[in-house]
Write a protein that holds these residues in place. Structure first.
Motif, short mmCIF file in Angstrom:
data_model
loop_
_atom_site.label_atom_id
_atom_site.label_comp_id
_atom_site.label_asym_id
_atom_site.label_seq_id
_atom_site.Cartn_x
_atom_site.Cartn_y
_atom_site.Cartn_z
N GLY A 179 64.16 145.70 173.68
CA GLY A 179 63.89 144.67 172.32
C GLY A 179 62.28 144.86 172.07
N ASN A 180 61.54 144.99 173.02
CA ASN A 180 59.95 145.17 172.78
C ASN A 180 59.65 146.41 172.07
N SER A 181 60.49 147.65 172.52
CA SER A 181 60.33 148.95 171.92
C SER A 181 60.71 149.09 170.73
N THR A 182 61.79 148.48 170.38
CA THR A 182 62.46 148.29 169.04
C THR A 182 61.67 147.64 168.22
N TRP A 183 61.26 146.35 168.59
CA TRP A 183 60.03 145.38 167.63
C TRP A 183 58.99 146.35 167.33
N SER A 184 58.43 147.18 168.12
CA SER A 184 57.28 147.85 167.96
C SER A 184 57.49 148.77 166.66
N THR A 185 58.68 149.53 166.80
CA THR A 185 59.13 150.64 165.72
C THR A 185 59.30 149.83 164.37
N VAL A 186 60.06 148.56 164.36
CA VAL A 186 60.47 147.85 163.28
C VAL A 186 58.98 147.22 162.60
N LYS A 187 58.21 146.95 163.30
CA LYS A 187 56.87 146.28 162.82
C LYS A 187 56.13 147.38 162.02
N ALA A 188 56.17 148.54 162.67
CA ALA A 188 55.25 149.46 162.19
C ALA A 188 55.79 149.64 160.63
N ALA A 189 56.98 149.70 160.74
CA ALA A 189 57.73 150.11 159.33
C ALA A 189 57.51 149.05 158.36
N LEU A 190 57.81 147.74 158.67
CA LEU A 190 57.31 146.53 157.76
C LEU A 190 55.98 146.65 157.51
N ASP A 191 54.97 146.92 158.34
CA ASP A 191 53.58 147.13 158.02
C ASP A 191 53.33 147.99 156.90
N ALA A 192 53.93 149.03 157.14
CA ALA A 192 53.79 150.30 156.16
C ALA A 192 54.32 149.99 154.83
N ALA A 193 55.36 149.34 154.70
CA ALA A 193 56.06 148.81 153.46
C ALA A 193 55.38 147.69 152.81
N GLN A 194 54.58 146.97 153.64
CA GLN A 194 53.85 145.79 153.19
C GLN A 194 54.70 144.59 152.73
N LEU A 195 55.62 144.34 153.61
CA LEU A 195 56.64 143.39 153.72
C LEU A 195 56.10 142.31 154.22
N ASP A 196 56.62 141.05 153.83
CA ASP A 196 56.30 139.67 154.20
C ASP A 196 57.11 139.24 155.32
N TYR A 197 56.65 139.24 156.61
CA TYR A 197 57.60 138.52 157.72
C TYR A 197 56.87 137.81 158.81
N THR A 198 57.83 137.04 159.31
CA THR A 198 57.37 136.17 160.55
C THR A 198 58.02 136.52 161.53
N PRO A 199 57.34 136.98 162.80
CA PRO A 199 58.01 137.43 163.96
C PRO A 199 58.16 135.88 164.98
N LEU A 200 59.24 135.90 165.44
CA LEU A 200 59.63 134.85 166.46
C LEU A 200 60.45 135.40 167.77
N PHE A 201 59.73 135.15 168.95
CA PHE A 201 60.16 135.60 170.19
C PHE A 201 60.90 134.73 170.88
N THR A 202 61.95 135.24 171.41
CA THR A 202 62.74 134.11 172.33
C THR A 202 62.16 134.26 173.85
N ARG A 203 62.28 133.05 174.47
CA ARG A 203 61.55 132.90 175.82
C ARG A 203 62.54 132.65 176.86
N ASP A 204 63.96 132.41 176.50
CA ASP A 204 64.78 132.13 177.53
C ASP A 204 66.00 132.48 176.91
N GLU A 205 67.22 132.19 177.71
CA GLU A 205 68.62 132.54 177.02
C GLU A 205 68.97 131.77 175.99
N GLU A 206 68.32 130.64 175.81
CA GLU A 206 68.98 129.64 174.57
C GLU A 206 68.26 129.63 173.37
#
Length: 199
Positions: A16-43
């Motif tokens: 999940g972490n490495s996938t997010w790094s890849t996706v974040k770089a692509a979103l930033d390169a495309a200058q898209l508006d996004y808000t990341p939210l990370f899960t901390r537990d199972e629910e």
């Protein structure tokens, strides 16, 4: 368009972490508006999604992207449908799979390559409805929703034990997570107790 992105950093043994790094770089390169939210537990994904759906459901400029495995996607769907606004005003969901099995992605033709999956979301011109199953657990008096399967008995015991096992985490790091299901299945075969069920 604004993208709220729920990320399960431990999905797929940390993919999940490495996938997010890849996706974040692509979103930033495309200058898209996004808000990341990370899960901390199972629910965590259910809680985050309920809050998002209550605030953003029905807005044409909002899309939710899930980065995780089948379990994370399951929690997100439940969060949308359990929210106050989610049923009347569905929140579009895009999925970037990075779990152990990725059964839903395989069944729906979603790429397991993070950048390809991201472009499948960004290039989509319309939303695609997906059939959702509903169940009521009479023992716990709880309702829930499911996408690709609902397990009771043997298969549910295998998944439950596998998700709780340390071997799954170790095997996921080696990209061999599917083998953890086999070892747990042998244990369930040995000691699964029969039970009465009404369907």
């Amino acid at each position: 368009m604004h993208y709220s992105i729920i990320i399960n950093p431990v999905a797929g043994g940390g993919r999940g972490n490495s996938t997010w790094s890849t996706v974040k770089a692509a979103l930033d390169a495309a200058q898209l508006d996004y808000t990341p939210l990370f899960t901390r537990d199972e629910e965590g994904a259910t809680y985050l999604t309920m809050r998002l759906a209550d605030r953003h459901a029905g807005r044409p400029d909002e899309t939710l992207i899930v980065i995780g495995g089948d379990g994370t996607l399951h929690q997100v769907v439940n969060g949308v449908l359990q929210s106050k606004n989610g049923r009347q005003h569905p929140l579009p969901i895009g999925y970037i799979p990075c779990g152990t099995g990725n059964d839903f992605a395989r069944g729906y033709g979603i790429s397991t390559n993070p950048l390809t999956a991201l472009h499948q979301i960004l290039d989509a011109e319309t939303t695609e409805p997906v059939t959702i199953g509903h169940y009521h657990d009479a023992i716990k008096n709880e309702d829930g929703y499911f996408l690709n399967n609902l397990g009771i008995g043997f298969d549910a015991a295998v998944v439950s034990r596998t998700n709780a096992s340390k071997s799954k985490r170790r095997l996921n790091r080696l990209h061999l997570g599917a083998f953890s299901y086999v070892s747990q299945a042998l244990g369930v075969l040995y000691d699964q107790a029969p039970f009465t069920l009404m369907v």
